[in-house]
Scaffold this motif. Structure first.
Motif, mmCIF file in Angstrom:
data_model
loop_
_atom_site.group_PDB
_atom_site.id
_atom_site.type_symbol
_atom_site.label_atom_id
_atom_site.label_comp_id
_atom_site.label_asym_id
_atom_site.label_seq_id
_atom_site.Cartn_x
_atom_site.Cartn_y
_atom_site.Cartn_z
ATOM 1 N N GLU A 1 0.817 -1.214 0.000
ATOM 2 C CA GLU A 1 0.000 0.000 0.000
ATOM 3 C C GLU A 1 0.855 1.271 0.000
ATOM 4 O O GLU A 1 0.562 2.225 -0.711
ATOM 5 N N GLU A 2 1.949 1.258 0.771
ATOM 6 C CA GLU A 2 2.805 2.460 0.795
ATOM 7 C C GLU A 2 3.505 2.682 -0.547
ATOM 8 O O GLU A 2 3.738 3.819 -0.955
ATOM 9 N N GLU A 3 3.825 1.592 -1.258
ATOM 10 C CA GLU A 3 4.414 1.730 -2.600
ATOM 11 C C GLU A 3 3.399 2.353 -3.554
ATOM 12 O O GLU A 3 3.749 3.222 -4.350
ATOM 13 N N ILE A 4 2.159 1.898 -3.461
ATOM 14 C CA ILE A 4 1.101 2.444 -4.311
ATOM 15 C C ILE A 4 0.955 3.942 -4.051
ATOM 16 O O ILE A 4 0.868 4.742 -4.997
ATOM 17 N N GLU A 5 0.960 4.337 -2.787
ATOM 18 C CA GLU A 5 0.823 5.751 -2.436
ATOM 19 C C GLU A 5 1.988 6.575 -2.982
ATOM 20 O O GLU A 5 1.792 7.681 -3.498
ATOM 21 N N GLU A 6 3.205 6.046 -2.883
ATOM 22 C CA GLU A 6 4.379 6.755 -3.410
ATOM 23 C C GLU A 6 4.287 6.902 -4.932
ATOM 24 O O GLU A 6 4.588 7.963 -5.482
#
Length: 195
Positions: free
Chosen positions: A11-16
Protein backbone atom coordinates in the motif's frame (compact mmCIF):
# COMPACT_ATOMS: atom_id res chain seq x y z
CA UNK A 1 -4.41 -12.81 -11.12
CA UNK A 2 -5.54 -9.37 -9.92
CA UNK A 3 -5.38 -10.40 -6.28
CA UNK A 4 -1.86 -11.75 -6.73
CA UNK A 5 -0.75 -8.44 -8.24
CA UNK A 6 -2.17 -6.35 -5.42
CA UNK A 7 -0.67 -8.55 -2.70
CA UNK A 8 2.83 -8.11 -4.13
CA UNK A 9 2.47 -4.34 -4.28
CA UNK A 10 2.44 -2.80 -0.81
CA UNK A 11 0.00 0.00 0.00
CA UNK A 12 2.80 2.46 0.80
CA UNK A 13 4.41 1.73 -2.60
CA UNK A 14 1.10 2.44 -4.31
CA UNK A 15 0.82 5.75 -2.44
CA UNK A 16 4.38 6.75 -3.41
CA UNK A 17 3.75 5.86 -7.06
CA UNK A 18 0.44 7.79 -6.99
CA UNK A 19 2.25 10.87 -5.69
CA UNK A 20 5.09 10.57 -8.18
CA UNK A 21 3.11 9.71 -11.33
CA UNK A 22 -0.45 10.97 -10.80
CA UNK A 23 -1.98 7.57 -11.59
CA UNK A 24 -4.96 6.47 -9.48
CA UNK A 25 -4.86 3.48 -7.13
CA UNK A 26 -6.88 1.31 -9.53
CA UNK A 27 -4.74 2.34 -12.53
CA UNK A 28 -1.58 1.39 -10.61
CA UNK A 29 -2.91 -2.04 -9.59
CA UNK A 30 -4.16 -2.69 -13.16
CA UNK A 31 -0.80 -1.65 -14.65
CA UNK A 32 0.99 -3.77 -12.03
CA UNK A 33 -1.03 -6.75 -13.18
CA UNK A 34 0.01 -6.01 -16.79
CA UNK A 35 3.63 -5.54 -15.67
CA UNK A 36 3.69 -8.94 -13.92
CA UNK A 37 2.13 -10.63 -16.96
CA UNK A 38 4.94 -9.18 -19.12
CA UNK A 39 7.62 -10.22 -16.58
CA UNK A 40 8.47 -13.60 -18.10
CA UNK A 41 11.51 -14.01 -15.83
CA UNK A 42 9.25 -13.46 -12.79
CA UNK A 43 12.00 -11.39 -11.16
CA UNK A 44 10.14 -8.11 -10.68
CA UNK A 45 11.76 -6.43 -13.69
CA UNK A 46 11.20 -6.24 -17.42
CA UNK A 47 13.85 -6.74 -20.06
CA UNK A 48 13.89 -5.37 -23.61
CA UNK A 49 12.75 -8.82 -24.77
CA UNK A 50 9.70 -8.60 -22.50
CA UNK A 51 8.75 -5.30 -24.18
CA UNK A 52 9.36 -6.70 -27.66
CA UNK A 53 6.61 -9.26 -27.01
CA UNK A 54 4.04 -6.44 -26.86
CA UNK A 55 2.38 -6.57 -30.31
CA UNK A 56 1.76 -2.79 -30.50
CA UNK A 57 5.46 -2.09 -29.93
CA UNK A 58 6.59 -4.89 -32.24
CA UNK A 59 4.76 -3.31 -35.20
CA UNK A 60 5.56 0.32 -34.32
CA UNK A 61 8.42 1.66 -36.48
CA UNK A 62 9.73 3.52 -33.43
CA UNK A 63 9.15 0.53 -31.14
CA UNK A 64 12.85 0.09 -30.35
CA UNK A 65 13.22 3.80 -29.53
CA UNK A 66 10.15 3.68 -27.27
CA UNK A 67 11.43 0.53 -25.56
CA UNK A 68 14.84 2.16 -24.99
CA UNK A 69 13.10 5.08 -23.28
CA UNK A 70 12.10 2.73 -20.44
CA UNK A 71 15.73 1.91 -19.63
CA UNK A 72 18.12 4.30 -17.88
CA UNK A 73 21.55 4.66 -19.50
CA UNK A 74 23.48 1.37 -19.26
CA UNK A 75 20.57 -0.58 -17.71
CA UNK A 76 18.96 -3.63 -19.27
CA UNK A 77 16.16 -4.13 -16.73
CA UNK A 78 13.39 -1.83 -15.50
CA UNK A 79 11.46 -2.27 -12.27
CA UNK A 80 7.79 -1.42 -11.78
CA UNK A 81 8.50 2.07 -10.48
CA UNK A 82 10.66 2.93 -13.53
CA UNK A 83 7.97 1.43 -15.77
CA UNK A 84 5.34 3.67 -14.15
CA UNK A 85 7.55 6.78 -14.37
CA UNK A 86 7.91 6.30 -18.12
CA UNK A 87 4.20 5.58 -18.63
CA UNK A 88 3.36 8.72 -16.65
CA UNK A 89 4.66 10.82 -19.57
CA UNK A 90 1.68 9.54 -21.56
CA UNK A 91 -0.93 10.21 -18.89
CA UNK A 92 -3.35 12.90 -20.04
CA UNK A 93 -3.25 16.18 -18.14
CA UNK A 94 -6.48 16.51 -16.19
CA UNK A 95 -8.15 19.90 -15.80
CA UNK A 96 -7.67 19.83 -12.04
CA UNK A 97 -3.90 19.38 -12.51
CA UNK A 98 -3.38 22.56 -14.49
CA UNK A 99 -3.60 24.88 -11.46
CA UNK A 100 -1.61 22.80 -8.97
CA UNK A 101 0.75 24.16 -6.37
CA UNK A 102 3.48 26.09 -8.25
CA UNK A 103 6.10 25.04 -5.68
CA UNK A 104 5.49 21.34 -6.38
CA UNK A 105 7.83 19.64 -8.84
CA UNK A 106 6.69 19.55 -12.45
CA UNK A 107 4.55 16.45 -13.12
CA UNK A 108 5.96 13.79 -15.44
CA UNK A 109 3.03 14.34 -17.82
CA UNK A 110 3.60 18.10 -18.17
CA UNK A 111 3.97 19.54 -21.66
CA UNK A 112 7.67 20.18 -21.04
CA UNK A 113 8.31 16.60 -19.87
CA UNK A 114 6.31 15.14 -22.77
CA UNK A 115 8.42 17.21 -25.17
CA UNK A 116 11.64 16.15 -23.40
CA UNK A 117 10.55 12.51 -23.79
CA UNK A 118 9.81 13.00 -27.52
CA UNK A 119 13.12 14.83 -28.00
CA UNK A 120 15.00 11.87 -26.52
CA UNK A 121 13.42 9.57 -29.12
CA UNK A 122 15.29 11.57 -31.77
CA UNK A 123 18.47 12.33 -29.81
CA UNK A 124 19.98 8.89 -30.37
CA UNK A 125 23.42 9.66 -28.92
CA UNK A 126 21.98 11.65 -25.99
CA UNK A 127 24.12 14.72 -26.60
CA UNK A 128 21.15 17.09 -26.14
CA UNK A 129 20.81 17.92 -29.83
CA UNK A 130 19.31 16.24 -32.87
CA UNK A 131 21.79 16.03 -35.73
CA UNK A 132 20.95 15.51 -39.39
CA UNK A 133 22.09 11.87 -39.14
CA UNK A 134 19.88 11.23 -36.10
CA UNK A 135 16.92 12.82 -37.83
CA UNK A 136 17.60 10.70 -40.91
CA UNK A 137 17.77 7.49 -38.83
CA UNK A 138 14.45 8.20 -37.13
CA UNK A 139 12.78 9.22 -40.42
CA UNK A 140 14.06 6.01 -42.00
CA UNK A 141 12.56 4.01 -39.12
CA UNK A 142 9.21 5.75 -39.62
CA UNK A 143 8.92 5.51 -43.41
CA UNK A 144 10.99 2.41 -44.17
CA UNK A 145 11.84 2.04 -47.84
CA UNK A 146 8.82 4.04 -49.05
CA UNK A 147 10.93 7.17 -49.67
CA UNK A 148 14.32 7.40 -51.36
CA UNK A 149 17.42 8.38 -49.39
CA UNK A 150 17.58 11.57 -51.45
CA UNK A 151 14.02 12.53 -50.47
CA UNK A 152 14.71 11.70 -46.81
CA UNK A 153 17.85 13.83 -46.92
CA UNK A 154 15.83 16.70 -48.34
CA UNK A 155 13.22 16.36 -45.55
CA UNK A 156 15.94 16.24 -42.89
CA UNK A 157 17.75 19.27 -44.35
CA UNK A 158 14.53 21.30 -44.56
CA UNK A 159 13.51 20.33 -41.02
CA UNK A 160 16.85 21.36 -39.56
CA UNK A 161 16.92 24.55 -41.64
CA UNK A 162 13.48 25.54 -40.28
CA UNK A 163 14.21 24.60 -36.65
CA UNK A 164 17.88 25.56 -36.25
CA UNK A 165 17.99 29.08 -34.85
CA UNK A 166 21.66 29.28 -33.82
CA UNK A 167 23.21 27.93 -37.03
CA UNK A 168 24.86 24.79 -35.57
CA UNK A 169 23.10 22.48 -38.09
CA UNK A 170 21.30 20.60 -35.33
CA UNK A 171 18.14 20.96 -33.26
CA UNK A 172 18.51 21.76 -29.56
CA UNK A 173 15.74 21.04 -27.06
CA UNK A 174 14.74 24.73 -27.00
CA UNK A 175 14.56 24.77 -30.81
CA UNK A 176 12.52 21.56 -30.69
CA UNK A 177 10.07 23.22 -28.25
CA UNK A 178 9.78 26.27 -30.50
CA UNK A 179 8.96 24.14 -33.57
CA UNK A 180 6.24 22.31 -31.64
CA UNK A 181 4.77 25.32 -29.81
CA UNK A 182 1.50 25.18 -31.78
CA UNK A 183 1.20 21.38 -31.66
CA UNK A 184 -1.21 19.91 -29.12
CA UNK A 185 1.43 17.72 -27.49
CA UNK A 186 -0.81 17.00 -24.51
CA UNK A 187 -3.33 15.39 -26.88
CA UNK A 188 -0.89 13.66 -29.22
CA UNK A 189 1.24 12.20 -26.42
CA UNK A 190 -1.54 10.90 -24.20
CA UNK A 191 -2.90 7.43 -23.70
CA UNK A 192 -6.24 6.99 -21.96
CA UNK A 193 -5.62 4.68 -19.01
CA UNK A 194 -8.69 3.04 -17.53
CA UNK A 195 -9.67 4.39 -14.11
Amino acid sequence: MGSRASTLLREEEIEEIKKETGFSHSQITRLYSRFTSLDKGENGTLSREDFQRIPELAINPLGDRIINAFFPEGEDQVNFRGFMRTLAHFRPIEDNEKNKDPTASEPLNSRNNKLRFAFRLYDLDRDDKISRDELLQVLRMMVGVNISDEQLGSIADRTIQEADQNGDNSISFNEFIKVLEKVDVEQKMSIRFLH
